[in-house]
Design a protein around this motif. Structure first.
Motif, short mmCIF file in Angstrom:
data_model
loop_
_atom_site.label_atom_id
_atom_site.label_comp_id
_atom_site.label_asym_id
_atom_site.label_seq_id
_atom_site.Cartn_x
_atom_site.Cartn_y
_atom_site.Cartn_z
N MET A 176 0.81 -1.20 0.00
CA MET A 176 0.00 0.00 0.00
C MET A 176 0.85 1.25 0.00
O MET A 176 0.57 2.23 -0.67
CB MET A 176 -0.89 0.04 1.23
CG MET A 176 -2.08 -0.90 1.12
SD MET A 176 -3.23 -0.51 2.43
CE MET A 176 -3.95 -2.10 2.70
N SER A 177 1.96 1.18 0.79
CA SER A 177 2.80 2.38 0.85
C SER A 177 3.41 2.66 -0.52
O SER A 177 3.69 3.79 -0.86
CB SER A 177 3.90 2.20 1.89
OG SER A 177 4.70 1.10 1.50
N VAL B 116 1.91 2.54 -3.27
CA VAL B 116 0.98 3.33 -4.06
C VAL B 116 1.18 4.80 -3.78
O VAL B 116 1.24 5.63 -4.67
CB VAL B 116 -0.46 2.91 -3.75
CG1 VAL B 116 -1.42 3.77 -4.52
CG2 VAL B 116 -0.65 1.46 -4.11
N VAL B 117 1.31 5.11 -2.49
CA VAL B 117 1.47 6.51 -2.11
C VAL B 117 2.75 7.07 -2.70
O VAL B 117 2.77 8.14 -3.30
CB VAL B 117 1.47 6.66 -0.57
CG1 VAL B 117 1.76 8.09 -0.19
CG2 VAL B 117 0.14 6.21 -0.01
N ARG C 207 2.46 7.65 -6.38
CA ARG C 207 1.68 8.82 -6.73
C ARG C 207 2.54 10.07 -6.66
O ARG C 207 2.47 10.93 -7.51
CB ARG C 207 0.50 8.97 -5.78
CG ARG C 207 -0.60 7.99 -6.07
CD ARG C 207 -1.65 8.06 -5.02
NE ARG C 207 -2.09 9.43 -4.82
CZ ARG C 207 -2.76 9.83 -3.76
NH1 ARG C 207 -3.04 9.00 -2.81
NH2 ARG C 207 -3.15 11.06 -3.65
N LEU D 264 4.78 10.18 -9.71
CA LEU D 264 4.04 10.50 -10.92
C LEU D 264 3.75 11.99 -10.99
O LEU D 264 3.89 12.61 -12.03
CB LEU D 264 2.70 9.75 -10.92
CG LEU D 264 2.75 8.32 -11.42
CD1 LEU D 264 1.39 7.69 -11.31
CD2 LEU D 264 3.23 8.30 -12.87
N ALA D 265 3.32 12.53 -9.85
CA ALA D 265 2.90 13.93 -9.85
C ALA D 265 4.04 14.85 -10.22
O ALA D 265 3.86 15.85 -10.87
CB ALA D 265 2.34 14.30 -8.48
N VAL E 219 6.25 14.30 -14.10
CA VAL E 219 5.62 14.62 -15.37
C VAL E 219 6.28 15.79 -16.06
O VAL E 219 6.65 15.73 -17.22
CB VAL E 219 4.12 14.90 -15.16
CG1 VAL E 219 3.47 15.16 -16.50
CG2 VAL E 219 3.48 13.74 -14.46
#
Lengths: 500, 322
Positions: free
Chosen positions: B1-2, B4-5, B8, B11-12, B15
């Protein structure tokens, strides 16, 4: 009909391209993951991921964002069932019976019901969007402020009927919930109410801090208090699949939930959250297992889960036919489209057939993918309950804090969650139910808004609530429900008085 | 789960981070652009439209942080209190920096003194729109119907205290009788009510009304700009119809007070260059906005004049939250 099939075939042609399939899958996976993380909702995720869609074709971008949206709806029910942690308005209802089922060792069945019910409802919702979007829009548009008010009043009346224990306590909690919902800026005049000069309160108390505190975190504290409760959770995993009996009970609930959800989803504003509540109330009154409500009735999971997913699909209707977003996620979709150079609006069907029909086809593809992703994972999620509680609960608390913070990027919401956790714990000790409070909290401010708007438009004439047929019907149903609830208790009271 | 954070976060930021030669010292890290509204609204959209090319030109990532609340004043306050190192910027706008200072007496920042105003991004007029079946296509018809009906006309807006609301107040004053203001939570629900015919009229900002005007689901009655808008040349202005009402919504880029002049000018130059590109011009025209062309000093002056302009209007509206 023939045209519809041609259009749908065209849509599937678009949705089944390799690139679109890949991004739909990616969206569904991300959505499921964030749905499982308590508090982190689709709005925060889509806004974070928006930049990576700039480089994609518009249709692909929207397909991926839509995947995140319904992926989060699927994922959200997982934590609601396993940990009593609702991340969104619609999953509050799932906690009520779902968490009880998990405690009875039926976590697997509850998760399977949620996934299958959601898939079925999603399929129906998709067909509705494709076949009768414009027609349904007319239904939604015929709902005026007076009609909304009466619909919600009906909801509140049934919410107090729904109470498990003392009716007086339930009404008290509903009223307190309404009062909490009134904190913030008065929509009509802009006056600040009960904000005590705190700017963060001017937009009202957030839903997630209240729901997460009162349900999830209060539950953790209670579990820590009772060592035996924890072992119950970890030892009783039970069979993953539904028994024949469960399947027979869940099926009609899913059907009813789909109807309620499809209809309420098209109402602009709050439709999806009303859908889950509405279905729960309906099941409580109508299903065969209604006497088991409160101790883990499968209808209480099947109906609302179907309803919220049907509503998630039909909530695209106002966006696709009117160009008006019905909730925050849809507003983000509009933003994504505009950045792509597409003006969403009534002409989108003709101007962007690839996008329109591709999106509709991908809704169904996305739902199918989610079913395929979620069913095999149920075993894995249920194993989560076997993690020793001393490792599990700190992790939950951390994720809750991250999720709550990410709502507005503000620590204030974390403090509010702490406050409501303490309050939720106290309520539990005083045997006060959290669900009626939350229903009042959600419906109260909407009711006030519609009531006052109806009165503003009618220049203060109350008769408007009886003159409009939709409104009058709702009020009549509410009145009958109230009478049916009160009569037996009145009679009982009389009997008791006579006996003495 | 960590995972995923963490993913994110990557990714942010990853870009936008093309390798471009950077100016000395600044920018040395990711720039945080605070949008004082929820994601998905017009302000958020404008921020995203501008931040992407700006990040490319500055050679650092720009992350958008939505801090909604209290008529955009919560996010604005956060930026006013941030370090003026050029790495925290704000989407300043008419609500937080034009009307808000008069609307909220307890506001904890000065809209002019507590900020380094950098560049005006866009101005957009508001437009009075009517349901096609209402039979109101001009202000003369509006005035006549307003006088004739016993309770006066109803007009929807996106919310009490918005610039659109202020135009309703101004129009009511001009007609000598208050228009019945029906506020909604946001432009979407208000537009739905107008299309459904529950409310005959709405005062809306042009970007949010544009697609509905194009589709013909509502008709334009009057435009609040000084001249007719190039994208909607058929809709006459208030002035043409005999009412001296001009009011435009606006968005700009600002930072905390005390930013280095070289940084302010650098951003101003880049923003104006971005706004001058054909691509952005077309995008803004479609949305119903006019790209800004002001220098930093001119924008500061612009904000000051706006605060002065709206103070008496807000008082007349009676829409004071406290």
């Amino acid at each position: 009909m023939e045209l519809l099939l041609t259009n749908l075939a065209h849509g599937f042609g678009v949705a089944l391209s390799f690139q679109n399939l890949t991004f739909a899958l990616l969206g569904a996976l991300i959505g499921t993951a964030i749905g499982v993380l308590p508090g982190i909702g689709p709005v925060a995720t889509i806004s974070l991921l928006l930049p990576i869609t700039f480089g994609l074709p518009a249709t692909t971008a929207i397909i991926m964002l839509a995947g995140i949206f319904y992926g989060a709806q699927y994922g959200g029910s997982t934590t609601a069932i396993l940990l009593n942690l609702p991340g969104e308005v619609s999953s509050v209802v799932t906690t009520l019976e779902g968490y009880k089922m998990a405690r009875n060792g039926r976590a697997g069945a509850a998760l399977a019901t949620a996934a299958i019910g959601s898939f079925f409802a999603g399929t129906v919702g998709t067909v509705l969007v494709a076949a009768s979007g414009p027609l349904l829009t007319q239904v939604a548009l015929s709902f005026g402020p007076a009609d909304y008010f009466s619909l919600m009043l009906l909801g509140l009346i049934i919410a107090s009927v729904l109470a498990q224990g003392s009716v007086v306590k339930a009404i008290g909690m509903v009223v307190f919930g309404v009062a909490l919902g009134l904190v913030g800026t008065d929509v009509q005049t802009g006056q600040q109410r009960f904000t005590f000069g705190i700017p963060e309160l001017s937009d009202g108390i957030g839903f997630v801090p209240v729901a997460m505190g009162m349900f999830g975190i209060a539950e953790i504290v209670l579990n820590l208090e009772r060592p035996e409760a924890r072992s119950v959770l970890t030892n009783k995993v039970g069979s993953l699949w539904l028994t024949k009996e469960e399947f027979r009970r869940a099926t009609p609930a899913v059907l009813r939930g789909t109807v309620v959800g499809s209809f309420l989803g098209i109402l602009p504003g709050g439709g999806a959250s009303l859908a889950a509540f509405g279905s729960y109330m309906m099941e409580r009154k109508m299903s065969k297992g209604r006497d088991q409500f409160g101790s883990g009735a499968i209808e209480g999971v099947a109906g609302p889960e179907a309803a919220n997913n049907a509503a998630a699909q039909t909530s695209f209707i106002p966006l696709l036919t009117l160009g008006i977003p019905s909730n925050a996620v849809m507003a983000l979709m509009v933003g994504a489209l505009i950045i792509q150079g597409i003006q969403p609006g009534p002409r989108m069907v003709e101007a962007q057939p690839d996008l329109f029909w591709g999106l509709i086809a991908s809704m169904w593809v996305g739902n199918l993918m989610l079913l395929v992703i979620n069913l095999p994972m149920i075993g894995m999620w249920v194993k989560l309950l076997q993690v020793p509680y001393k490792y599990l609960y700190p992790a939950i608390l951390v994720f809750c804090s991250i999720g709550v913070y990410s709502l507005n990027n503000n620590v204030f919401d974390v403090y509010m969650t702490v406050l409501f956790s303490v309050f939720g714990y106290m309520c539990n000790k005083l045997r006060l139910e959290a669900a009626p409070l939350l229903i009042g909290f959600v419906l109260g401010p909407m009711m006030e808004e519609h009531l006052r708007r109806a009165m503003l438009l009618s220049r203060g004439d109350v008769m408007v609530f009886l003159q409009r047929p939709i409104s009058a019907t709702m009020l009549a149903i509410g009145f009958i429900a109230l009478a049916l609830m009160l009569l037996p208790s009145l009679r009982k009271g009389k009997d008791k008085a006579l006996a003495e | 789960m960590s995972n995923v954070v963490a993913r994110r976060g990557v990714l942010a930021t990853s870009v936008f981070a093309p390798h471009v030669l950077r100016a000395q010292g600044w920018p040395s890290q990711t720039i945080r652009l605070v949008v004082p509204y929820a994601p998905g609204g017009t302000t958020d959209l404008m921020a995203r439209l501008v931040s992407q090319p700006l990040a490319e030109r500055l050679g650092v990532a720009i992350t958008i942080e939505n801090r909604p609340g209290a008529g955009a004043t919560v996010g604005s306050l956060a930026v006013a209190q941030a370090a003026p190192d050029g790495h925290t910027l704000l989407m300043s706008n008419i609500a937080s920096h034009g009307i808000g200072p008069s609307l909220y007496p307890n506001i904890r920042y000065d809209a002019v003194r507590d900020f380094s105003h950098i560049a005006l991004i866009t101005e957009n007029p508001s437009v009075f729109v009517a349901n096609p079946r209402a039979g109101i296509t001009s202000l003369a018809e509006l005035a006549q119907r307003h006088r004739a009906s016993s309770g006066g006309l109803d007009m929807a807006t996106s919310g009490a205290g918005s610039s659109n609301h202020m135009l309703v107040v101004l129009m009511g004053r001009a007609l000598g009788r208050d228009i019945n203001h029906i506020p909604f939570r946001g432009a979407g629900p208000a537009m739905t009510a107008v299309i459904a015919g529950q409310v005959p009229l709405m005062s809306d900002s042009l970007p949010s009304a544009a697609s509905h005007l194009r589709a013909g689901s509502v008709v334009g009655v009057a435009m609040s700009s000084a001249q007719r808008h190039p994208a909607f040349p058929a809709i006459p202005t208030f002035r043409e119809q005999g009412h001296d009402i001009v009011g435009t919504g606006w968005f700009g880029l600002s930072g905390p007070a005390g930013m280095a002049a070289s940084v302010v000018d650098h951003i101003n130059r880049e923003v104006r260059a971005i706004l001058a590109t054909a691509e952005q011009q077309a995008r803004f025209a479609e949305l119903g906005g006019t790209p800004g062309r002001l220098s930093a000093a001119e924008y500061t002056d612009y904000v000051r004049r706006e605060v002065e302009y709206w103070a008496p209007v807000v008082r007349a509206s009676g829409a004071q939250p406290d």
